[in-house]
Scaffold this motif. Sequence first.
Motif, short mmCIF file in Angstrom:
data_model
loop_
_atom_site.label_atom_id
_atom_site.label_comp_id
_atom_site.label_asym_id
_atom_site.label_seq_id
_atom_site.Cartn_x
_atom_site.Cartn_y
_atom_site.Cartn_z
N UNK A 129 54.93 54.76 32.08
CA UNK A 129 55.97 55.67 31.60
C UNK A 129 56.40 56.70 32.63
N UNK A 130 55.78 56.73 33.79
CA UNK A 130 56.09 57.78 34.77
C UNK A 130 57.57 57.81 35.15
N UNK A 131 58.23 56.69 35.44
CA UNK A 131 59.65 56.78 35.79
C UNK A 131 60.50 57.41 34.68
N UNK A 147 39.55 65.16 29.91
CA UNK A 147 39.59 63.92 29.14
C UNK A 147 38.26 63.18 29.21
N UNK A 148 37.85 62.60 28.05
CA UNK A 148 36.67 61.74 28.03
C UNK A 148 37.00 60.32 27.58
N UNK A 149 37.84 60.18 26.54
CA UNK A 149 38.14 58.85 26.01
C UNK A 149 39.36 58.95 25.09
N UNK A 150 39.88 57.78 24.69
CA UNK A 150 40.91 57.77 23.67
C UNK A 150 40.81 56.49 22.87
N UNK A 151 41.23 56.53 21.60
CA UNK A 151 41.31 55.30 20.81
C UNK A 151 42.60 54.55 21.16
N UNK A 152 42.88 53.51 20.41
CA UNK A 152 44.11 52.75 20.63
C UNK A 152 45.33 53.63 20.38
N UNK A 153 46.40 53.31 21.07
CA UNK A 153 47.69 53.95 20.86
C UNK A 153 48.12 53.71 19.41
N UNK A 154 48.43 54.79 18.68
CA UNK A 154 48.72 54.65 17.25
C UNK A 154 49.37 55.91 16.71
N UNK A 155 50.00 55.81 15.52
CA UNK A 155 50.57 57.01 14.90
C UNK A 155 49.47 57.96 14.44
N UNK A 156 49.82 59.24 14.40
CA UNK A 156 48.93 60.27 13.90
C UNK A 156 49.73 61.50 13.55
N UNK A 157 49.04 62.54 13.11
CA UNK A 157 49.72 63.77 12.72
C UNK A 157 49.19 64.95 13.54
N UNK A 158 50.08 65.56 14.30
CA UNK A 158 49.76 66.81 14.99
C UNK A 158 50.10 67.97 14.07
N UNK A 159 49.24 68.96 14.06
CA UNK A 159 49.43 70.14 13.21
C UNK A 159 49.70 71.34 14.11
N UNK A 160 50.86 71.94 13.93
CA UNK A 160 51.20 73.11 14.75
C UNK A 160 50.41 74.30 14.26
N UNK A 161 49.61 74.84 15.15
CA UNK A 161 48.76 75.98 14.83
C UNK A 161 49.41 77.31 15.20
N UNK A 171 52.31 62.16 25.57
CA UNK A 171 53.20 61.65 26.61
C UNK A 171 52.76 60.35 27.24
N UNK A 172 52.00 59.53 26.52
CA UNK A 172 51.51 58.27 27.09
C UNK A 172 52.63 57.26 27.34
N UNK A 173 53.48 57.06 26.34
CA UNK A 173 54.42 55.94 26.38
C UNK A 173 55.82 56.39 26.78
N UNK A 174 56.59 55.43 27.28
CA UNK A 174 57.97 55.73 27.68
C UNK A 174 58.79 56.24 26.50
#
Length: 216
Positions: free
Chosen positions: A18-20, A105-119, A189-192
Amino acid sequence: MDCRVLVYTRTTAFRHASIPQAVAALRSMVGIDMVHTEDPASFEGGLEGFEAVVFLSTSGDVLNPAGRTHLTRYVESGGGFVGIHSAACTEYGWPGYGDFLKARFTRHPDYQPGMALVEDADHPATRHLPTVWEFEDEWYDFDTSPRGTSRILAVVDESSYTGGGMGTDHPIAWCRHHGDGRVFYTALGHAADAYKDAAFIEHVRGGVLWAAGRLK
């Protein structure tokens, strides 16, 4: 006058496809005059003239000793530093870099939907976002929570996806002051596709302009 920013995308470990698209998105941001490089020599003469330095999906060891010295001096004397996504997978052997981000960073699961909560909705990177922000990413785990050393802007709800490893306190975006400088980090910001998402683009833009001292 636009905010002048150095965007650095050198990788010596995993390289995001996704860098470009990410570089193109930053180049098109309103109010930002971007210089893009992957040359570590760009840091050797100092960073005067830039209001912020962005490590955009960098990985591995990307600076030489002179560059580390100049980046440290730049941030501590008032410059802005922004880390995006795998910037947290960068310079593991340099303790000073860990002092910028306060989590690695230590690890990540598979790329997938999730919910970010604005604090914290009182920040340029988050004030446009809904309280519950549905997004798709890798949902990074870190070696520690930056809470207590940083202003936490958003966390991820681990019940909204599979494979989280940090529990109930899982920050994914934060900011802090370092010396006289300002540091902003987002794990997203992982994916294009992220760089086509208007909410995410404004999230990054707000972080960059805050780190540069342009937005309060």
